[in-house]
Design a protein around this motif. Structure first.
Motif, PDB file in Angstrom:
ATOM      1  N   ARG A 147       0.840  -1.192   0.000  1.00 41.32           N
ATOM      2  CA  ARG A 147       0.000   0.000   0.000  1.00 41.32           C
ATOM      3  C   ARG A 147       0.878   1.245   0.000  1.00 41.32           C
ATOM      4  O   ARG A 147       1.893   1.289   0.689  1.00 41.32           O
ATOM      5  CB  ARG A 147      -0.935  -0.001   1.211  1.00 41.32           C
ATOM      6  CG  ARG A 147      -1.847  -1.229   1.178  1.00 41.32           C
ATOM      7  CD  ARG A 147      -2.935  -1.202   2.203  1.00 41.32           C
ATOM      8  NE  ARG A 147      -3.844  -2.331   1.932  1.00 41.32           N
ATOM      9  CZ  ARG A 147      -5.138  -2.341   2.169  1.00 41.32           C
ATOM     10  NH1 ARG A 147      -5.707  -1.275   2.724  1.00 41.32           N
ATOM     11  NH2 ARG A 147      -5.877  -3.397   1.889  1.00 41.32           N
ATOM     12  N   VAL A 149       1.283   4.912   1.177  1.00 35.97           N
ATOM     13  CA  VAL A 149       0.697   5.602   2.322  1.00 35.97           C
ATOM     14  C   VAL A 149       1.382   6.942   2.572  1.00 35.97           C
ATOM     15  O   VAL A 149       2.596   7.084   2.387  1.00 35.97           O
ATOM     16  CB  VAL A 149       0.792   4.707   3.594  1.00 35.97           C
ATOM     17  CG1 VAL A 149       2.212   4.319   3.913  1.00 35.97           C
ATOM     18  CG2 VAL A 149       0.130   5.383   4.793  1.00 35.97           C
ATOM     19  N   LEU A 221      -3.927   0.565   8.502  1.00 37.93           N
ATOM     20  CA  LEU A 221      -3.639   0.755   7.080  1.00 37.93           C
ATOM     21  C   LEU A 221      -4.160  -0.401   6.239  1.00 37.93           C
ATOM     22  O   LEU A 221      -4.740  -0.198   5.164  1.00 37.93           O
ATOM     23  CB  LEU A 221      -2.136   0.937   6.869  1.00 37.93           C
ATOM     24  CG  LEU A 221      -1.675   1.033   5.412  1.00 37.93           C
ATOM     25  CD1 LEU A 221      -2.292   2.265   4.741  1.00 37.93           C
ATOM     26  CD2 LEU A 221      -0.151   1.080   5.329  1.00 37.93           C
ATOM     27  N   CYS A 244      -4.327   6.266   2.759  1.00 31.95           N
ATOM     28  CA  CYS A 244      -3.989   5.134   1.888  1.00 31.95           C
ATOM     29  C   CYS A 244      -4.193   5.595   0.448  1.00 31.95           C
ATOM     30  O   CYS A 244      -5.321   5.678  -0.030  1.00 31.95           O
ATOM     31  CB  CYS A 244      -4.861   3.922   2.207  1.00 31.95           C
ATOM     32  SG  CYS A 244      -4.509   2.480   1.182  1.00 31.95           S
ATOM     33  N   ILE A 247      -3.631   0.803  -3.409  1.00 28.14           N
ATOM     34  CA  ILE A 247      -3.444  -0.584  -2.982  1.00 28.14           C
ATOM     35  C   ILE A 247      -2.916  -1.374  -4.175  1.00 28.14           C
ATOM     36  O   ILE A 247      -3.513  -1.342  -5.265  1.00 28.14           O
ATOM     37  CB  ILE A 247      -4.764  -1.204  -2.489  1.00 28.14           C
ATOM     38  CG1 ILE A 247      -5.286  -0.450  -1.270  1.00 28.14           C
ATOM     39  CG2 ILE A 247      -4.577  -2.686  -2.159  1.00 28.14           C
ATOM     40  CD1 ILE A 247      -6.660  -0.904  -0.797  1.00 28.14           C
TER      41      ILE A 247
END
Length: 292
Positions: A147, A149, A221, A244, A247
């Motif tokens: 992910r 972030v 997360l 976030c 993905i």
């Protein structure tokens, strides 16, 4: 002659203890515990036994160590120390000087050269064999979900009025309130308010896999959707907000991305297998069995 051989053996053991202490235990020989010293000494003796057996073989007369390679290896050891003085002190403390160090390193490089010579005839693994390995072992090419972030941190520090726990929470709640209305301003808010070094990159931590962040952040997360803003999260460091950004699902590395490296890896594995076969034969000869 016998005295010179014994001195060379002592110097080589001292060098190996210095290297093993650094590589295995992150210290100098004087800093090892009694148990670590026994372990390092056993490793050094086994290495020296194998080294002696290898260098007695006819193949050892067919290789040489280029001066430039030896110089480079010694220089890499020297770079582990902050200064020449510290380097020389470390050698002296372990009964070595640069000449005896070079002797010991040259022997190690000769052993490596012999083993490379032994495996020189191993054929390079072709694409067909590498492809077969790829399809038979898919688990080895799996890529974990990651992910992307961003992060804002307000620390807790009772010495500063604005960073007492109550005030720090109030500050980050205010920031989160702004972001709920204007989520596209996350980078701006991070740059202006975050007390994490990532603020300079707009709060960007980057692409992370599970288990990389603090457990409290990690747990949040990896339950978030792409584009989602987290609630305020508290850790020992302070209060956090996560964004976030994206993905990247778990996947399998494409064959085209791994094929050249896989061919080299499988070829190297074949070379090591051939080296072990030869070494086992060398060590099983009567002279070496007796010496052991």
């Amino acid at each position: 002659m016998a005295m010179q051989a014994e001195m060379a053996r002592t110097d080589t053991i001292n060098y190996r203890l210095l290297r093993i202490a650094s590589e295995r235990f992150g210290t100098n020989p004087d800093g090892m515990s009694p148990q670590q010293t026994r372990e390092a000494t056993d490793i050094a003796r086994r290495e020296m036994f194998m080294e002696g057996a290898i260098l007695q073989q006819p193949e050892a007369r067919k290789v040489m160590v280029p001066q430039a390679e030896l110089d480079s290896a010694v220089q890499m050891i020297r770079k582990r120390y902050v200064s020449d003085e510290e380097f020389e002190d470390a050698l002296a403390a372990n009964g070595l000087d640069e000449q005896t160090l070079r002797f010991a390193v040259e022997r190690e490089l000769r052993v490596e050269a012999v083993l490379n010579y032994i495996s020189r005839t191993v054929d390079t693994v072709d694409e067909t064999e590498a492809r077969l390995f790829y399809y038979l072992h898919p688990e080895k090419f799996a890529k974990e979900e990651t992910r992307v972030v961003r992060h804002i941190l307000i620390t807790i520090n009772q010495e500063f009025a604005e960073n007492t726990e109550a005030n720090a929470r109030a500050r980050i709640e205010t920031i989160r309130g702004r972001l709920k209305k204007h989520p596209h301003r996350f980078e701006q808010q991070a740059l202006q308010h975050s007390e994490c070094p990532s603020a300079l990159q707009g709060g960007l931590i980057g692409e992370v896999k599970q288990g990389t962040l603090y457990p409290e952040l990690d747990a949040v997360l990896f339950r978030m959707d792409a584009g989602q803003l987290s609630e305020v999260i508290q850790t020992d460091n302070g209060f956090h907000i996560l964004l976030c950004e994206a993905i990247k699902p778990a996947s399998k590395a494409p064959l085209s991305d791994v094929l050249p490296a896989l061919q080299e890896q499988l070829t190297q594995r074949q070379r090591v297998r051939e080296q072990k076969r030869w070494l086992k034969q060398v060590l099983s000869t009567p002279a070496n069995t007796t010496a052991e």
